[in-house]
Design a protein around this motif. Structure first.
Motif, mmCIF file in Angstrom:
data_model
loop_
_atom_site.group_PDB
_atom_site.id
_atom_site.type_symbol
_atom_site.label_atom_id
_atom_site.label_comp_id
_atom_site.label_asym_id
_atom_site.label_seq_id
_atom_site.Cartn_x
_atom_site.Cartn_y
_atom_site.Cartn_z
ATOM 1 N N THR A 33 16.416 127.521 61.635
ATOM 2 C CA THR A 33 15.530 128.638 61.315
ATOM 3 C C THR A 33 16.337 129.914 61.143
ATOM 4 O O THR A 33 17.305 130.142 61.878
ATOM 5 C CB THR A 33 14.495 128.849 62.432
ATOM 6 O OG1 THR A 33 13.740 127.648 62.590
ATOM 7 C CG2 THR A 33 13.556 129.998 62.110
ATOM 8 N N ILE A 51 11.910 132.079 58.436
ATOM 9 C CA ILE A 51 11.751 130.984 57.488
ATOM 10 C C ILE A 51 12.324 129.730 58.134
ATOM 11 O O ILE A 51 13.430 129.739 58.679
ATOM 12 C CB ILE A 51 12.420 131.318 56.135
ATOM 13 C CG1 ILE A 51 12.096 130.255 55.094
ATOM 14 C CG2 ILE A 51 13.916 131.526 56.286
ATOM 15 C CD1 ILE A 51 12.390 130.712 53.665
ATOM 16 N N THR A 52 11.540 128.670 58.094
ATOM 17 C CA THR A 52 11.967 127.421 58.733
ATOM 18 C C THR A 52 12.948 126.673 57.847
ATOM 19 O O THR A 52 13.155 127.023 56.679
ATOM 20 C CB THR A 52 10.753 126.530 58.999
ATOM 21 O OG1 THR A 52 10.204 126.114 57.742
ATOM 22 C CG2 THR A 52 9.695 127.257 59.805
ATOM 23 N N ARG A 56 9.319 127.220 55.079
ATOM 24 C CA ARG A 56 8.011 127.828 55.361
ATOM 25 C C ARG A 56 8.211 129.216 55.963
ATOM 26 O O ARG A 56 8.860 129.363 56.987
ATOM 27 C CB ARG A 56 7.215 126.956 56.312
ATOM 28 C CG ARG A 56 5.814 127.471 56.590
ATOM 29 C CD ARG A 56 5.140 126.593 57.639
ATOM 30 N NE ARG A 56 4.988 125.225 57.165
ATOM 31 C CZ ARG A 56 3.933 124.780 56.498
ATOM 32 N NH1 ARG A 56 2.949 125.595 56.199
ATOM 33 N NH2 ARG A 56 3.873 123.504 56.113
ATOM 34 N N ASN A 58 6.981 132.905 57.727
ATOM 35 C CA ASN A 58 5.993 133.539 58.587
ATOM 36 C C ASN A 58 6.329 135.010 58.679
ATOM 37 O O ASN A 58 7.507 135.376 58.692
ATOM 38 C CB ASN A 58 5.996 132.911 59.990
ATOM 39 C CG ASN A 58 5.263 131.589 60.028
ATOM 40 O OD1 ASN A 58 4.042 131.554 60.053
ATOM 41 N ND2 ASN A 58 6.005 130.502 60.013
ATOM 42 N N SER A 70 13.300 134.873 52.013
ATOM 43 C CA SER A 70 13.723 133.695 51.261
ATOM 44 C C SER A 70 15.179 133.388 51.610
ATOM 45 O O SER A 70 15.865 134.214 52.212
ATOM 46 C CB SER A 70 13.572 133.921 49.756
ATOM 47 O OG SER A 70 14.402 134.987 49.316
#
Length: 115
Positions: A33, A51-52, A56, A58, A70
């Motif tokens: 992450t 961002i995972t 994904r 958050n 990003s």
């Protein structure tokens, strides 16, 4: 070990945009992450966006709809900040968490909003 170097901070006016970058090196294959945090004078450090490993994102409620996190294939992390507000002024830090739950921090980059 992961090393992180942020760039892209600067002085902007409210309403303008800024793009922060964070270049990762070292054991980047171990990164799961990545995230952006910020700390304003006299305030606690807060999570802005993460961002995972699966991509994904958050966001903190305060930046939803204005900031976009990003990353690219080399684990360079970005934070596109639009419609900046005076309360966005802070030192922004990049972090990376590896599969051992070790958290690495960059040195920070200053974002200043002019009045």
């Amino acid at each position: 070990q992961v090393q992180l170097v942020e760039s892209g901070g600067g002085l902007v006016q409210p309403g303008e945009s800024l793009r922060l970058s964070c270049s990762a090196s070292g054991s980047i294959i171990s990164i799961e992450t990545m995230a952006w945090h910020r700390q304003a004078p006299g305030k606690q450090r807060e999570l802005v966006a993460l961002i995972t490993g699966g991509g994904r994102p958050n966001y903190a409620d305060s930046v939803k709809g204005r900031f976009t996190i990003s990353k690219d294939a080399e684990n360079t992390l970005y934070l596109q900040m639009n419609s900046l507000k005076p309360e966005d002024a802070a030192v922004y830090y990049c972090t990376a968490t590896d599969w051992g739950n070790n958290v690495y921090w960059g040195q920070g980059t200053q974002v200043t909003l002019s009045s």
